[in-house]
Write an enzyme that holds these catalytic residues in place. Sequence first.
Site, PDB file in Angstrom:
ATOM      1  N   HIS A  89     -45.876  -4.092 -26.631  1.00  0.00           N
ATOM      2  CA  HIS A  89     -45.116  -3.599 -27.789  1.00  0.00           C
ATOM      3  C   HIS A  89     -45.017  -4.587 -28.938  1.00  0.00           C
ATOM      4  O   HIS A  89     -44.497  -4.252 -29.997  1.00  0.00           O
ATOM      5  CB  HIS A  89     -43.705  -3.195 -27.358  1.00  0.00           C
ATOM      6  CG  HIS A  89     -42.795  -4.365 -27.122  1.00  0.00           C
ATOM      7  ND1 HIS A  89     -42.891  -5.151 -25.996  1.00  0.00           N
ATOM      8  CD2 HIS A  89     -41.804  -4.892 -27.858  1.00  0.00           C
ATOM      9  CE1 HIS A  89     -41.979  -6.106 -26.057  1.00  0.00           C
ATOM     10  NE2 HIS A  89     -41.308  -5.979 -27.182  1.00  0.00           N
TER      11      HIS A  89
HETATM   12  N1  UDP Z   1     -38.168  -1.770 -19.685  1.00  0.00           N
HETATM   13  C1  UDP Z   1     -37.789  -0.545 -19.203  1.00  0.00           C
HETATM   14  N2  UDP Z   1     -38.659   0.505 -19.300  1.00  0.00           N
HETATM   15  C2  UDP Z   1     -39.905   0.386 -19.837  1.00  0.00           C
HETATM   16  C3  UDP Z   1     -40.301  -0.884 -20.316  1.00  0.00           C
HETATM   17  C4  UDP Z   1     -39.400  -1.947 -20.244  1.00  0.00           C
HETATM   18  O1  UDP Z   1     -36.675  -0.393 -18.702  1.00  0.00           O
HETATM   19  O2  UDP Z   1     -40.640   1.376 -19.917  1.00  0.00           O
HETATM   20  C5  UDP Z   1     -37.226  -2.888 -19.599  1.00  0.00           C
HETATM   21  C6  UDP Z   1     -37.728  -4.072 -18.819  1.00  0.00           C
HETATM   22  O3  UDP Z   1     -37.482  -3.901 -17.439  1.00  0.00           O
HETATM   23  C7  UDP Z   1     -36.954  -5.228 -19.423  1.00  0.00           C
HETATM   24  C8  UDP Z   1     -36.764  -4.794 -20.852  1.00  0.00           C
HETATM   25  O4  UDP Z   1     -36.995  -3.389 -20.899  1.00  0.00           O
HETATM   26  O5  UDP Z   1     -35.688  -5.353 -18.808  1.00  0.00           O
HETATM   27  C9  UDP Z   1     -37.754  -5.501 -21.738  1.00  0.00           C
HETATM   28  O6  UDP Z   1     -37.689  -4.985 -22.995  1.00  0.00           O
HETATM   29  P1  UDP Z   1     -38.871  -5.066 -24.051  1.00  0.00           P
HETATM   30  O7  UDP Z   1     -40.143  -5.311 -23.341  1.00  0.00           O
HETATM   31  O8  UDP Z   1     -38.753  -3.860 -24.911  1.00  0.00           O
HETATM   32  O9  UDP Z   1     -38.449  -6.295 -24.960  1.00  0.00           O
HETATM   33  P2  UDP Z   1     -38.591  -7.886 -24.819  1.00  0.00           P
HETATM   34  O10 UDP Z   1     -38.125  -8.285 -23.456  1.00  0.00           O
HETATM   35  O11 UDP Z   1     -40.016  -8.236 -25.078  1.00  0.00           O
HETATM   36  O12 UDP Z   1     -37.698  -8.417 -25.881  1.00  0.00           O
END
Ligand code: UDP
Length: 364
Positions: free
Chosen positions: A207
């Site tokens: 993403h």
């Molecule tokens: N997550 C989720 N469903 C999905 C993809 C990610 O629940 O389809 C959760 C994942 O387990 C983690 C969080 O979203 O706890 C991560 O968020 P994201 O990847 O959007 O953002 P980042 O961590 O890169 O800031």
Amino acid sequence: MKTIVTVIGARPQFIKAGVVSHAIAAQGGLREVLVHTGQHFDANMSDVFFAELGMAPPTHQLAIHGGRHGAMTGQMLAAVEQVLVDVAPDAVLVYGDTNSTLAGALAAVKLHIPVAHVEAGLRSFNMAMPEEVNRILTDRISRWLFTPTDTAREHLLREGVDAERILPVGDVMYDVALHHGARAGAQGGALARLGLAAGGYALATVHRAENTDDPARLAVVVAALSLLAATLPVVWPLHPRTRGVLQAQGVLATLPAALRVVEPVGYLDMVQLEKHASLVATDSGGVQKEAFFHRVPCVTLRDETEWVELVDSGWNRLAPPRDAATVAAALHAAIGSRGRDVQPYGEGDAAQRIVARLADDLGA
Ligand code: UDP
């Protein structure tokens, strides 16, 4: 009774804030007012987490999303400021590195309300990332810098931050993963729905703007995952931003059947998918760590990572999306690998530590 306004707006923030909200409720002497900026708004990017993690619905829904970074952050700044004027809290709590984080912190500091930053001190040293700008500025104006790792603490010290503002507590995501990971068996849930066998698939998420907004990099990601899917089914819960780009490029319809694109899943399904995968491939910060919490090897589809402990300990490897064959080779090589036995993210009690410290300092 002291009041804390929590400003959140994006998926990982709901997950982090959930565990802290429970700790605030358990603490006594503290009241939380939850402000949702609206940055993520789809049911499967927002509501599902409130339901699954047992959080109260937000007190304020600002419904601000879309548009360029400046416009979005500016609208949030004005709207959060109004809430802060109305509520007059004793502190504002923000998480991570999104536009909602920066808007919440900036609105507060200009009203002389002290800011607590959870997940402070992370650095990618890549100022082209919107996240890096948001986190550096937020750290600069926060009174409480709750750091998840030793590395984060060292970054802040090197930047000249007063040691007394830096509060090592561990990672709240570890708290959540411990709680829910233990419950995520291989039966039912997303595995059953998707017809996947435990240990018989890879899980991918993509993403970051640096991948989605660069057609060459995104094409490499798709090609590498397709190569992997030739030998191991890949399940890919698609972030709406990534889906939008792939749809516009006409790529979605051309993917091999073994590269299973699905809608974003809820947290409980995600934990199950992570825990039973033989490999995780991601550009997400949270997912890199969760792969480690469940001791699953991870390949990070980026040039650098903030979570360097995972690379150092051998649980994670970087595969910048520049060449599909090289990325695919890294994916194949990671399967079955294990890292060293390390525990860089605290004791699983970060949320309680954060809340205890805030309660103490606020005199709650
Ligand atoms: N997550 C989720 N469903 C999905 C993809 C990610 O629940 O389809 C959760 C994942 O387990 C983690 C969080 O979203 O706890 C991560 O968020 P994201 O990847 O959007 O953002 P980042 O961590 O890169 O800031």
